[in-house]
Design an enzyme around this catalytic site. Structure first.
Site, PDB file in Angstrom:
ATOM      1  CG  ASP A  72      -1.783  -1.245   1.281  1.00 46.11           C
ATOM      2  OD1 ASP A  72      -2.281  -1.649   0.224  1.00 46.11           O
ATOM      3  OD2 ASP A  72      -1.928  -1.823   2.369  1.00 46.11           O
ATOM      4  CG  HIS A 111      -3.390  -5.285   2.768  1.00 48.64           C
ATOM      5  ND1 HIS A 111      -2.892  -4.369   1.862  1.00 48.64           N
ATOM      6  CD2 HIS A 111      -3.531  -6.442   2.079  1.00 48.64           C
ATOM      7  CE1 HIS A 111      -2.718  -4.951   0.693  1.00 48.64           C
ATOM      8  NE2 HIS A 111      -3.107  -6.217   0.795  1.00 48.64           N
TER       9      HIS A 111
HETATM   10  P1  NAD Z   1      -0.064 -18.404  -5.323  1.00 48.61           P
HETATM   11  O1  NAD Z   1      -1.241 -19.316  -5.410  1.00 48.61           O
HETATM   12  O2  NAD Z   1       0.656 -18.078  -6.575  1.00 48.61           O
HETATM   13  O3  NAD Z   1       1.003 -18.994  -4.300  1.00 48.61           O
HETATM   14  C1  NAD Z   1       0.645 -19.426  -3.029  1.00 48.61           C
HETATM   15  C2  NAD Z   1       1.564 -20.539  -2.637  1.00 48.61           C
HETATM   16  O4  NAD Z   1       1.204 -20.968  -1.330  1.00 48.61           O
HETATM   17  C3  NAD Z   1       1.450 -21.785  -3.539  1.00 48.61           C
HETATM   18  O5  NAD Z   1       2.722 -22.124  -4.050  1.00 48.61           O
HETATM   19  C4  NAD Z   1       0.893 -22.860  -2.625  1.00 48.61           C
HETATM   20  O6  NAD Z   1       1.379 -24.168  -2.899  1.00 48.61           O
HETATM   21  C5  NAD Z   1       1.397 -22.359  -1.279  1.00 48.61           C
HETATM   22  N1  NAD Z   1       0.688 -22.962  -0.150  1.00 48.61           N
HETATM   23  C6  NAD Z   1      -0.638 -23.185   0.006  1.00 48.61           C
HETATM   24  N2  NAD Z   1      -0.865 -23.803   1.160  1.00 48.61           N
HETATM   25  C7  NAD Z   1       0.337 -23.978   1.757  1.00 48.61           C
HETATM   26  C8  NAD Z   1       0.764 -24.561   2.971  1.00 48.61           C
HETATM   27  N3  NAD Z   1      -0.107 -25.110   3.823  1.00 48.61           N
HETATM   28  N4  NAD Z   1       2.071 -24.583   3.255  1.00 48.61           N
HETATM   29  C9  NAD Z   1       2.974 -24.024   2.403  1.00 48.61           C
HETATM   30  N5  NAD Z   1       2.625 -23.454   1.237  1.00 48.61           N
HETATM   31  C10 NAD Z   1       1.328 -23.439   0.922  1.00 48.61           C
HETATM   32  O7  NAD Z   1      -0.566 -17.066  -4.600  1.00 48.61           O
HETATM   33  P2  NAD Z   1       0.198 -15.658  -4.504  1.00 48.61           P
HETATM   34  O8  NAD Z   1      -0.171 -14.821  -5.675  1.00 48.61           O
HETATM   35  O9  NAD Z   1       1.626 -15.919  -4.225  1.00 48.61           O
HETATM   36  O10 NAD Z   1      -0.525 -15.008  -3.220  1.00 48.61           O
HETATM   37  C11 NAD Z   1      -0.360 -15.582  -1.950  1.00 48.61           C
HETATM   38  C12 NAD Z   1      -1.162 -14.838  -0.912  1.00 48.61           C
HETATM   39  O11 NAD Z   1      -0.672 -13.499  -0.748  1.00 48.61           O
HETATM   40  C13 NAD Z   1      -2.639 -14.671  -1.249  1.00 48.61           C
HETATM   41  O12 NAD Z   1      -3.429 -14.908  -0.101  1.00 48.61           O
HETATM   42  C14 NAD Z   1      -2.759 -13.223  -1.672  1.00 48.61           C
HETATM   43  O13 NAD Z   1      -4.048 -12.704  -1.488  1.00 48.61           O
HETATM   44  C15 NAD Z   1      -1.766 -12.581  -0.748  1.00 48.61           C
HETATM   45  N6  NAD Z   1      -1.272 -11.255  -1.134  1.00 48.61           N
HETATM   46  C16 NAD Z   1      -1.072 -10.348  -0.148  1.00 48.61           C
HETATM   47  C17 NAD Z   1      -0.586  -9.093  -0.439  1.00 48.61           C
HETATM   48  C18 NAD Z   1      -0.356  -8.084   0.642  1.00 48.61           C
HETATM   49  O14 NAD Z   1      -0.184  -6.915   0.338  1.00 48.61           O
HETATM   50  N7  NAD Z   1      -0.279  -8.473   1.891  1.00 48.61           N
HETATM   51  C19 NAD Z   1      -0.303  -8.759  -1.773  1.00 48.61           C
HETATM   52  C20 NAD Z   1      -0.503  -9.697  -2.759  1.00 48.61           C
HETATM   53  C21 NAD Z   1      -1.008 -10.955  -2.439  1.00 48.61           C
HETATM   54  C1  LMR Z   2      -2.935  -6.496  -3.069  1.00 46.84           C
HETATM   55  O1  LMR Z   2      -3.135  -5.486  -2.403  1.00 46.84           O
HETATM   56  O2  LMR Z   2      -2.519  -6.439  -4.248  1.00 46.84           O
HETATM   57  C2  LMR Z   2      -3.117  -7.836  -2.431  1.00 46.84           C
HETATM   58  O3  LMR Z   2      -3.715  -7.734  -1.187  1.00 46.84           O
HETATM   59  C3  LMR Z   2      -3.783  -8.834  -3.314  1.00 46.84           C
HETATM   60  C4  LMR Z   2      -5.223  -8.550  -3.581  1.00 46.84           C
HETATM   61  O4  LMR Z   2      -6.035  -9.452  -3.397  1.00 46.84           O
HETATM   62  O5  LMR Z   2      -5.552  -7.453  -4.020  1.00 46.84           O
END
Ligand code: NAD
Ligand code: LMR
Length: 340
Positions: free
Chosen positions: A174, A201
């Site tokens: 953010d 967030h």
């Molecule tokens: P993705 O599906 O590409 O990757 C997630 C990974 O987690 C996968 O490789 C999966 O195998 C693994 N996983 C699932 N369960 C697991 C477990 N029990 N143990 C270990 N690994 C496990 O998803 P992504 O695009 O990398 O996003 C991941 C998360 O981050 C999502 O929840 C998304 O919403 C969040 N996210 C948060 C922010 C933020 O600003 N905080 C920003 C972007 C995404």
């Molecule tokens: C973001 O801010 O990009 C992440 O929290 C992923 C989402 O779901 O938007």
């Protein structure tokens, strides 16, 4: 004989170069390391000279990701783990644990729609962290952050190892977006546009304090559009990715920046980063976690900053933020109480 001596020397030198000693070791574990965020985040952590050991855990794929990243010519040692190799081995000795494990959004979903899947993933990973490296700094990326951070806190409390100074919801994306988007409006350099973003967030819980930026005079439709874009920047990426996921690359940069700041803090440097932490700011109103600027030090969140002067517009944003946050936090806490 000569060959043996040279070979011994080489081995000794290479051991000196590539293995960490207890005094300077900084082991970082990434849980969910084979995913969309996990892979680029792990690469960026491999480039960080303060990391000595990089431990990559996921349900599958991490041996390949680790082998690949391990060829990058920095000193840290990279190892990949799946459940077969044991999460306990991935976590043992970790000083920082970053958790991007879990499912991402598709168009039309809110972050809260991820709760049913991600809550149990984060709860179970938190149990492993509590059992294997209870003193690690834990950085939660998995959404919905407003609920997953309270989940980790409740798990740690149930195991008697909760240290509120060592748990962080990563809201750095953010902050990156706020700097970038304001620079697009102003035609300026985003690296010179610090913007404090507070709250949580997701959607209206994300509150940029533009009155404290370099452009306190922004008003009217320009301000409304900018605030809306910062609050809903995640949706922009989700729509553009058209069903294949959410922000991964910008999030990797944001996660690497936050972990990088923690690594500096562990070495004694005082660094300020906004983060969603156990916070006194609105506790009297039942809001146990809140994101604001935090001074990081060797023991974690050493000082939680007040919000400072807000204008009427920002005051209203904070009120809307609090209404959602209180529900999101309760949802996380209730989940662990009902599904320990
Ligand atoms: P993705 O599906 O590409 O990757 C997630 C990974 O987690 C996968 O490789 C999966 O195998 C693994 N996983 C699932 N369960 C697991 C477990 N029990 N143990 C270990 N690994 C496990 O998803 P992504 O695009 O990398 O996003 C991941 C998360 O981050 C999502 O929840 C998304 O919403 C969040 N996210 C948060 C922010 C933020 O600003 N905080 C920003 C972007 C995404
Ligand atoms: C973001 O801010 O990009 C992440 O929290 C992923 C989402 O779901 O938007």
């Amino acid at each position: 004989m000569m060959f043996a001596a040279r070979s011994t020397l080489r081995t000794t030198l290479s051991k000196r170069a590539f293995s960490s000693t207890a005094a300077n070791a900084s082991k970082v574990a990434v849980l969910g390391a084979a995913g969309g965020i996990g892979q680029p985040l792990s690469l960026l952590l491999k480039l960080n000279k303060n990391v000595t050991d990089l431990s990559l855990y996921d349900l599958k794929g991490t041996p390949g990701v680790a082998a690949d990243i391990s060829h990058v010519d920095t000193n840290s040692v990279v190892k990949g783990y799946t459940p077969d190799q044991g999460i306990e081995n991935a976590l043992k000795g970790a000083e920082i644990v970053v958790i991007p494990a879990g499912v991402p959004r598709k168009p039309g979903m809110t972050r809260d729609d991820l709760f049913n899947t991600n809550a149990s993933i984060v709860r179970d990973l938190a149990k492993s962290v509590a059992d294997n490296c209870p003193k690690a700094m834990v950085c939660v990326i998995s959404n919905p952050v407003n609920s997953t951070v309270p989940i980790v806190a409740e798990v740690f409390k149930s195991k008697g190892v909760y240290d509120p100074k060592r748990l962080f919801g990563v809201t750095t994306l953010d902050v990156l977006r706020a700097s970038r988007f304001i620079s697009e409006v102003q035609g300026t350099d985003p690296t010179q546009e610090p913007v404090t973003v507070v709250g949580g967030h997701s959607g209206v819980t994300i509150v940029p304090l533009l009155s404290q930026s370099n452009h306190p005079g922004i008003s009217g439709e320009t301000r409304d559009a900018l605030v809306n874009r910062i609050q809903f920047g995640g949706d922009e990426v989700v729509r553009a990715k058209d069903g294949t996921g959410s922000a991964t690359l910008s999030m990797a940069q944001a996660g690497a920046r936050f972990a990088g700041s923690l690594l500096k803090a562990l070495k004694g440097e005082s660094v300020v980063e906004p983060s969603f932490v156990d916070s006194p700011l609105f506790k009297s109103e039942g809001i146990e976690f809140f994101s604001s600027k935090v001074t990081l030090g060797p023991s974690g969140a050493e000082k939680i900053h007040e919000l400072g002067q807000l204008n009427d517009y920002e005051q209203k944003l904070i009120e809307a933020c609090k209404t959602d946050l209180v529900k999101n936090i309760k949802k996380g806490k209730d989940f662990v109480a009902q599904n320990p």
